[in-house]
Design a protein around this motif. Structure first.
Motif, PDB file in Angstrom:
ATOM      1  N   GLU A   1       0.830  -1.211   0.000  1.00  0.00           N
ATOM      2  CA  GLU A   1       0.000   0.000   0.000  1.00  0.00           C
ATOM      3  C   GLU A   1       0.866   1.263   0.000  1.00  0.00           C
ATOM      4  O   GLU A   1       1.876   1.336   0.697  1.00  0.00           O
ATOM      5  CB  GLU A   1      -0.897  -0.012   1.250  1.00  0.00           C
ATOM      6  CG  GLU A   1      -1.830   1.186   1.328  1.00  0.00           C
ATOM      7  CD  GLU A   1      -2.819   1.078   2.491  1.00  0.00           C
ATOM      8  OE1 GLU A   1      -2.896   0.013   3.146  1.00  0.00           O
ATOM      9  OE2 GLU A   1      -3.512   2.076   2.751  1.00  0.00           O
TER      10      GLU A   1
ATOM     11  N   ASP B   1      -4.284   4.005  -1.829  1.00  0.00           N
ATOM     12  CA  ASP B   1      -5.123   4.649  -0.821  1.00  0.00           C
ATOM     13  C   ASP B   1      -5.238   6.140  -1.176  1.00  0.00           C
ATOM     14  O   ASP B   1      -4.216   6.826  -1.294  1.00  0.00           O
ATOM     15  CB  ASP B   1      -4.464   4.446   0.550  1.00  0.00           C
ATOM     16  CG  ASP B   1      -5.295   4.977   1.703  1.00  0.00           C
ATOM     17  OD1 ASP B   1      -5.623   6.184   1.677  1.00  0.00           O
ATOM     18  OD2 ASP B   1      -5.597   4.207   2.631  1.00  0.00           O
TER      19      ASP B   1
ATOM     20  N   HIS C   1      -3.972   8.622   1.555  1.00  0.00           N
ATOM     21  CA  HIS C   1      -2.508   8.562   1.659  1.00  0.00           C
ATOM     22  C   HIS C   1      -1.837   9.261   0.472  1.00  0.00           C
ATOM     23  O   HIS C   1      -0.821   9.928   0.632  1.00  0.00           O
ATOM     24  CB  HIS C   1      -2.036   7.106   1.724  1.00  0.00           C
ATOM     25  CG  HIS C   1      -2.436   6.403   2.982  1.00  0.00           C
ATOM     26  ND1 HIS C   1      -2.278   5.046   3.172  1.00  0.00           N
ATOM     27  CD2 HIS C   1      -2.997   6.863   4.124  1.00  0.00           C
ATOM     28  CE1 HIS C   1      -2.711   4.709   4.366  1.00  0.00           C
ATOM     29  NE2 HIS C   1      -3.157   5.782   4.974  1.00  0.00           N
TER      30      HIS C   1
ATOM     31  N   HIS D   1      -8.159   1.882  -1.631  1.00  0.00           N
ATOM     32  CA  HIS D   1      -8.756   2.296  -0.361  1.00  0.00           C
ATOM     33  C   HIS D   1      -9.321   3.685  -0.584  1.00  0.00           C
ATOM     34  O   HIS D   1      -8.591   4.585  -1.026  1.00  0.00           O
ATOM     35  CB  HIS D   1      -7.699   2.349   0.751  1.00  0.00           C
ATOM     36  CG  HIS D   1      -7.264   1.002   1.227  1.00  0.00           C
ATOM     37  ND1 HIS D   1      -6.132   0.825   1.987  1.00  0.00           N
ATOM     38  CD2 HIS D   1      -7.828  -0.219   1.066  1.00  0.00           C
ATOM     39  CE1 HIS D   1      -6.011  -0.469   2.260  1.00  0.00           C
ATOM     40  NE2 HIS D   1      -7.022  -1.118   1.718  1.00  0.00           N
TER      41      HIS D   1
ATOM     42  N   HIS E   1      -8.259  10.214   7.910  1.00  0.00           N
ATOM     43  CA  HIS E   1      -9.310   9.644   7.062  1.00  0.00           C
ATOM     44  C   HIS E   1     -10.665  10.227   7.448  1.00  0.00           C
ATOM     45  O   HIS E   1     -11.041  10.188   8.606  1.00  0.00           O
ATOM     46  CB  HIS E   1      -9.356   8.111   7.202  1.00  0.00           C
ATOM     47  CG  HIS E   1      -8.208   7.421   6.510  1.00  0.00           C
ATOM     48  ND1 HIS E   1      -8.338   6.204   5.904  1.00  0.00           N
ATOM     49  CD2 HIS E   1      -6.917   7.782   6.329  1.00  0.00           C
ATOM     50  CE1 HIS E   1      -7.177   5.846   5.362  1.00  0.00           C
ATOM     51  NE2 HIS E   1      -6.296   6.783   5.627  1.00  0.00           N
TER      52      HIS E   1
ATOM     53  N   GLU F   1     -12.376   3.173   3.654  1.00  0.00           N
ATOM     54  CA  GLU F   1     -11.650   3.230   4.927  1.00  0.00           C
ATOM     55  C   GLU F   1     -12.009   4.548   5.600  1.00  0.00           C
ATOM     56  O   GLU F   1     -11.148   5.318   6.015  1.00  0.00           O
ATOM     57  CB  GLU F   1     -10.143   3.103   4.700  1.00  0.00           C
ATOM     58  CG  GLU F   1      -9.690   1.677   4.424  1.00  0.00           C
ATOM     59  CD  GLU F   1      -8.183   1.495   4.480  1.00  0.00           C
ATOM     60  OE1 GLU F   1      -7.447   2.494   4.382  1.00  0.00           O
ATOM     61  OE2 GLU F   1      -7.737   0.340   4.625  1.00  0.00           O
TER      62      GLU F   1
END
Ligand SMILES: [Zn+2]
Ligand SMILES: [Zn+2]
Length: 275
Positions: free
Chosen positions: A139, A174, A177, A211, A226, A256
């Protein structure tokens, strides 16, 4: 994309499956075990059977705890390898379609290159002999400090470092991220650029999972944050582009976002309205 949510294993695997099913999801993500609980073989197989019979077509297992696969300390790497091996065996027993792991950080005094080589070695040692028939996805993270794989180039180098096991690896992207790492994916144009770069570096088929979350971290600040969809700086435009890309049609996209009563249902609704 096959939409799903991150489900809690706190009340067991079957409760996690029920959570995904009750939300109408065709994908789910969960951890391979819960704290202080050694799953019996029967628990794994009854989950695997129930899931196969359910509409949940994609199961992503997210590594629970890998302290330091990139450490310069050999004993710590060996420990990480053993933990990973156990998690991969559990994921296989659960019937996983993909396994997601973070690269972690490199040791003080070492370099990112050395760290990446160590992570590749640790991951490779855990994968070979695990019998796992699913891809291991690394990830992207916010990065910063000694943390590895905030940059896509690092992720690409890590996967290259897996040598012969490369074909059994891939990446998990993600959104929160990526933003924290400095990729401006909020606008349609920014998302196009980001995905073009991903596809050029890896090939679209190696993106095994996504994600999805919004974030209130400022762009490029390397901060982990998040939020519910539409409640941060990412908003709708970039996300809409991502959802519409045909090359990721079969990839699981896991929410997420923060857990709370009715919150996954609202975030799923947000995605459905965007499509
Ligand atoms: Zn993760
Ligand atoms: Zn994530």
């Amino acid at each position: 994309m096959v939409l799903g949510v991150h489900c809690s294993v706190r009340h067991g695997y079957l409760a996690a499956l029920e959570e995904a099913r009750s939300l109408g999801c065709r994908a789910m993500q969960m951890l391979p075990y819960r704290r202080r609980h050694e799953p019996a073989q029967g628990e794994l197989s009854s989950f695997a059977k129930a899931r196969k019979e359910s509409p949940v077509a994609k199961l992503v297992v997210h590594s629970r705890y890998v302290p330091c696969p990139g450490s310069s300390d050999e004993a710590r790497r060996a420990h990480s390898r053993d933990l990973l091996r156990r998690e991969l065996a559990l994921a296989a027993g659960l019937g996983a379609d993909a396994f997601v792991v973070h690269a972690g950080a490199y040791s003080e005094g070492a370099s990112a290159s050395e760290g990446l080589a160590f992570v590749a070695g640790t991951l490779g040692a855990a994968m070979s002999g695990s019998g796992a028939g699913f891809p291991v996805l690394v990830e992207n993270v916010p990065g910063g400090g000694r943390r590895l794989c905030g940059a896509l180039e690092e992720l690409a180098r890590l996967l290259e470092g897996l040598g012969g096991l490369r074909d059994r690896s891939g990446l998990c992207l993600d959104t929160a991220h990526a933003w924290a790492a400095g990729f401006d994916i909020a606008s349609a144009e920014g998302m196009f650029r980001f995905l073009a770069r991903v596809n050029r570096l890896f090939g679209a088929e190696r993106v095994g999972a996504f994600h999805l979350a919004d974030t209130k971290a400022l762009l490029g600040t390397r901060r982990e944050d998040h939020r519910h969809l539409g409640e941060g700086y990412l908003g709708k435009e970039g996300l809409k582009v991502l959802l519409e890309r045909p090359e990721y049609e079969a990839a699981p996209a896991i929410l997420e976002t923060p857990r709370g009563p009715g919150s996954y249902a609202r975030d799923l609704e947000f995605l459905k309205l965007l499509r």
